[in-house]
Write a protein that holds these residues in place. Structure first.
Motif, PDB file in Angstrom:
ATOM      1  N   VAL A   9       0.707  -1.035   0.042  1.00 16.15           N
ATOM      2  CA  VAL A   9       0.225   0.010  -0.092  1.00 16.15           C
ATOM      3  C   VAL A   9       0.877   1.376   0.101  1.00 16.15           C
ATOM      4  O   VAL A   9       0.342   2.314   0.391  1.00 16.15           O
ATOM      5  CB  VAL A   9      -0.882   0.152   1.356  1.00 16.15           C
ATOM      6  N   ASP A  10       2.249   1.195  -0.556  1.00 15.79           N
ATOM      7  CA  ASP A  10       3.133   2.188  -0.533  1.00 15.79           C
ATOM      8  C   ASP A  10       2.883   3.013  -1.744  1.00 15.79           C
ATOM      9  O   ASP A  10       3.534   3.172  -2.671  1.00 15.79           O
ATOM     10  CB  ASP A  10       4.470   1.664  -0.424  1.00 15.79           C
TER      11      ASP A  10
ATOM     12  N   LEU B  52       9.574  -9.670  -7.705  1.00 15.60           N
ATOM     13  CA  LEU B  52       9.199  -8.736  -8.680  1.00 15.60           C
ATOM     14  C   LEU B  52       7.699  -8.709  -8.930  1.00 15.60           C
ATOM     15  O   LEU B  52       7.217  -7.502  -9.165  1.00 15.60           O
ATOM     16  CB  LEU B  52       9.808  -9.157 -10.018  1.00 15.60           C
ATOM     17  N   PRO B  53       7.004  -9.820  -8.820  1.00 14.99           N
ATOM     18  CA  PRO B  53       5.256  -9.478  -8.775  1.00 14.99           C
ATOM     19  C   PRO B  53       4.779  -8.603  -7.605  1.00 14.99           C
ATOM     20  O   PRO B  53       3.816  -7.825  -7.939  1.00 14.99           O
ATOM     21  CB  PRO B  53       4.672 -10.792  -8.752  1.00 14.99           C
ATOM     22  N   HIS B  54       5.544  -8.586  -6.469  1.00 15.60           N
ATOM     23  CA  HIS B  54       5.150  -7.686  -5.368  1.00 15.60           C
ATOM     24  C   HIS B  54       5.104  -6.415  -5.937  1.00 15.60           C
ATOM     25  O   HIS B  54       4.340  -5.436  -5.566  1.00 15.60           O
ATOM     26  CB  HIS B  54       5.754  -7.992  -4.172  1.00 15.60           C
ATOM     27  N   ARG B  55       6.287  -6.055  -6.351  1.00 14.27           N
ATOM     28  CA  ARG B  55       6.799  -4.622  -7.162  1.00 14.27           C
ATOM     29  C   ARG B  55       5.741  -4.232  -8.166  1.00 14.27           C
ATOM     30  O   ARG B  55       5.053  -3.167  -8.097  1.00 14.27           O
ATOM     31  CB  ARG B  55       8.068  -4.686  -7.523  1.00 14.27           C
ATOM     32  N   LEU B  56       5.418  -5.219  -9.012  1.00 13.44           N
ATOM     33  CA  LEU B  56       4.526  -5.190 -10.234  1.00 13.44           C
ATOM     34  C   LEU B  56       2.950  -4.603  -9.620  1.00 13.44           C
ATOM     35  O   LEU B  56       2.499  -3.553 -10.296  1.00 13.44           O
ATOM     36  CB  LEU B  56       4.427  -6.359 -10.999  1.00 13.44           C
ATOM     37  N   MET B  57       2.587  -5.489  -8.646  1.00 13.47           N
ATOM     38  CA  MET B  57       1.229  -5.331  -8.078  1.00 13.47           C
ATOM     39  C   MET B  57       1.239  -3.615  -7.445  1.00 13.47           C
ATOM     40  O   MET B  57       0.337  -2.899  -7.531  1.00 13.47           O
ATOM     41  CB  MET B  57       0.782  -6.202  -6.960  1.00 13.47           C
ATOM     42  N   GLU B  58       2.450  -3.587  -7.000  1.00 13.89           N
ATOM     43  CA  GLU B  58       2.652  -2.027  -6.362  1.00 13.89           C
ATOM     44  C   GLU B  58       2.222  -1.096  -7.144  1.00 13.89           C
ATOM     45  O   GLU B  58       1.933   0.126  -7.087  1.00 13.89           O
ATOM     46  CB  GLU B  58       3.914  -1.949  -5.650  1.00 13.89           C
ATOM     47  N   GLY B  59       2.601  -1.052  -8.517  1.00 17.13           N
ATOM     48  CA  GLY B  59       2.369  -0.022  -9.343  1.00 17.13           C
ATOM     49  C   GLY B  59       1.036   0.055  -9.674  1.00 17.13           C
ATOM     50  O   GLY B  59       0.727   1.181 -10.224  1.00 17.13           O
ATOM     51  N   TYR B  60       0.274  -0.645  -9.570  1.00 16.92           N
ATOM     52  CA  TYR B  60      -1.328  -0.718  -9.760  1.00 16.92           C
ATOM     53  C   TYR B  60      -2.156   0.256  -8.883  1.00 16.92           C
ATOM     54  O   TYR B  60      -3.024   0.856  -8.956  1.00 16.92           O
ATOM     55  CB  TYR B  60      -2.060  -2.166  -9.711  1.00 16.92           C
TER      56      TYR B  60
ATOM     57  N   ALA C  82      -5.779   2.715  -8.458  1.00 16.59           N
ATOM     58  CA  ALA C  82      -6.464   2.943  -7.155  1.00 16.59           C
ATOM     59  C   ALA C  82      -6.609   3.995  -6.220  1.00 16.59           C
ATOM     60  O   ALA C  82      -7.637   4.468  -5.962  1.00 16.59           O
ATOM     61  CB  ALA C  82      -5.978   1.746  -6.197  1.00 16.59           C
ATOM     62  N   GLU C  83      -5.504   4.721  -6.101  1.00 16.08           N
ATOM     63  CA  GLU C  83      -5.717   5.927  -5.442  1.00 16.08           C
ATOM     64  C   GLU C  83      -5.963   7.004  -6.214  1.00 16.08           C
ATOM     65  O   GLU C  83      -6.997   7.733  -5.583  1.00 16.08           O
ATOM     66  CB  GLU C  83      -3.842   6.518  -5.201  1.00 16.08           C
TER      67      GLU C  83
ATOM     68  N   GLY D  59      -6.105  -7.497  -6.323  1.00 20.03           N
ATOM     69  CA  GLY D  59      -5.630  -7.627  -4.957  1.00 20.03           C
ATOM     70  C   GLY D  59      -4.984  -6.183  -4.509  1.00 20.03           C
ATOM     71  O   GLY D  59      -5.075  -5.783  -3.425  1.00 20.03           O
ATOM     72  N   ALA D  60      -4.284  -5.451  -5.435  1.00 15.61           N
ATOM     73  CA  ALA D  60      -3.719  -4.130  -5.214  1.00 15.61           C
ATOM     74  C   ALA D  60      -4.996  -3.202  -4.917  1.00 15.61           C
ATOM     75  O   ALA D  60      -4.706  -2.578  -4.011  1.00 15.61           O
ATOM     76  CB  ALA D  60      -2.961  -3.748  -6.666  1.00 15.61           C
ATOM     77  N   CYS D  61      -5.804  -3.329  -5.772  1.00 16.61           N
ATOM     78  CA  CYS D  61      -7.042  -2.444  -5.640  1.00 16.61           C
ATOM     79  C   CYS D  61      -7.595  -2.531  -4.152  1.00 16.61           C
ATOM     80  O   CYS D  61      -7.931  -1.679  -3.557  1.00 16.61           O
ATOM     81  CB  CYS D  61      -8.010  -2.269  -6.893  1.00 16.61           C
ATOM     82  N   ALA D  62      -7.723  -3.736  -3.907  1.00 10.68           N
ATOM     83  CA  ALA D  62      -8.385  -4.037  -2.493  1.00 10.68           C
ATOM     84  C   ALA D  62      -7.733  -3.544  -1.496  1.00 10.68           C
ATOM     85  O   ALA D  62      -8.537  -2.914  -0.524  1.00 10.68           O
ATOM     86  CB  ALA D  62      -9.020  -5.381  -2.826  1.00 10.68           C
TER      87      ALA D  62
END
Length: 343
Positions: free
Chosen positions: A26-27, A183-191, A195-196, A220-223
């Protein structure tokens, strides 16, 4: 349509079945700082959608950074982050000599290709035989090398992973599994950028949020962000094709499951195995999971196009689920229009 309530809501799945997967990030500040350096970065609009009893708004990702979908915020963000870490003065060659390889059912490959080209790296994209040739041509136009292998997305993923190991290339998947999480954790962070923006643009707190899912990265990122902003107020519902119910069945079983089924017209969502990071987050954050048929996804396209919101069955999946949920006039619904009609 089929629907199940999430029995893991609030606490999430047992850690023993998640094998070290982190929670979705959520960063949003990290994302905004990097996107602020990108000339192509700009907010996408939140638009009203008519034709339903409840009030409906859609976050329109069709024009995101000129790539036609929200995926522009994923792989390209990862590659930009790695380029920034080199400290190179000439960013256009910051990753010269690097090769990123992935499998794609659609827009993820475009994001890898665009990011690699921007920072001087090479992109190799594996496509299943079912992916249209027009999409392969779009990838080549972005400078990517396209390799056809496998009858479905899962087979092309296996081929991409093998190529990464054999050639010492960087595998950049939009999914995650045990041993492949950073890497997928960072990728989801981009989404989170999407959401913001959506949370800030909404005129009212939504009562319902409908998030389409393939492997689950977008959802997952948006939720995670929407819970950060609105707490328990909205009912968050994850929408999948009934031919690829990976998250639906995993939540029901209480562990990550590989599913099977025929090819869906929701091609970008036709993923039979969930991302472990997305599954972890959605088990905590989503209230319910639904599956929709190909016909249900197709049914909303004409009405959306008439409003200037042309998209694909994948892009409209969240909107398509509204009809089956029988929401009243007092509901306020947020959806994601995730891609344009040519995606």
């Amino acid at each position: 349509m089929q629907e199940i309530d999430n029995p893991w809501r609030g606490e999430g799945l047992p850690e023993t079945v998640l094998t070290g997967a982190p929670w979705p990030s959520v960063d949003v500040g990290a994302v905004q700082a990097l996107l602020g350096r990108c000339p192509a970065a700009a907010e996408t609009p939140l638009v009203p959608v008519t034709g339903f009893a409840p009030k409906v708004w859609a976050k329109d990702e069709r024009g995101r950074m000129g790539l036609g979908s929200f995926k522009a915020l994923g792989a390209a963000y990862v590659i930009a982050h790695e380029a920034a870490e080199t400290g190179a003065e000439d960013m256009s060659h910051a990753l010269a000599g690097r090769t990123y390889v992935t499998a794609s059912a659609g827009n993820h490959g475009m994001s890898v290709a665009a990011g690699a080209r921007l920072f001087g790296a090479r992109a190799v994209i594996y496509l299943a035989e079912t992916v249209p040739e027009g999409f392969a041509a779009r990838l080549r136009a972005k400078g990517a090398e396209v390799v056809r292998e496998g009858q479905d997305y899962e087979a092309s993923m296996v081929a991409a992973g093998r190529a990464a190991m054999d050639n010492d290339w960087t595998l950049l998947s939009d999914s995650s599994w045990p041993g492949y999480l950073d890497l997928p954790h960072r990728l989801m962070e981009g989404y989170l950028a999407m959401a913001e923006e959506a949370a800030r643009q909404m005129p009212e707190v939504p009562t319902h949020i409908l998030l389409q899912a393939g492997v689950g990265g977008l959802a997952g990122a948006c939720a995670a962000w929407f819970r950060q902003v609105w707490g328990d107020a909205p009912r968050i519902i994850v929408v999948e094709p009934d031919r690829a119910p990976a998250l639906y069945e995993s939540i029901r079983a209480g562990r990550a499951l590989e599913t099977s089924g025929p090819v869906s017209n929701m091609g970008r969502l036709d993923c039979k195995v969930p991302s472990l990071i997305a599954l972890k987050g959605l088990a905590r954050d989503a209230d319910a999971f639904v599956t929709i048929t190909d016909d249900e996804a197709e049914a909303v396209l004409e009405g959306l196009a008439a409003q200037g919101l042309a998209t694909t069955p994948s892009g409209a999946a969240g909107v398509a689920a509204i009809a089956g949920l029988a929401l009243g006039a007092g509901a306020r619904v947020l959806c994601i229009l995730s891609e344009g009609p040519e995606a």
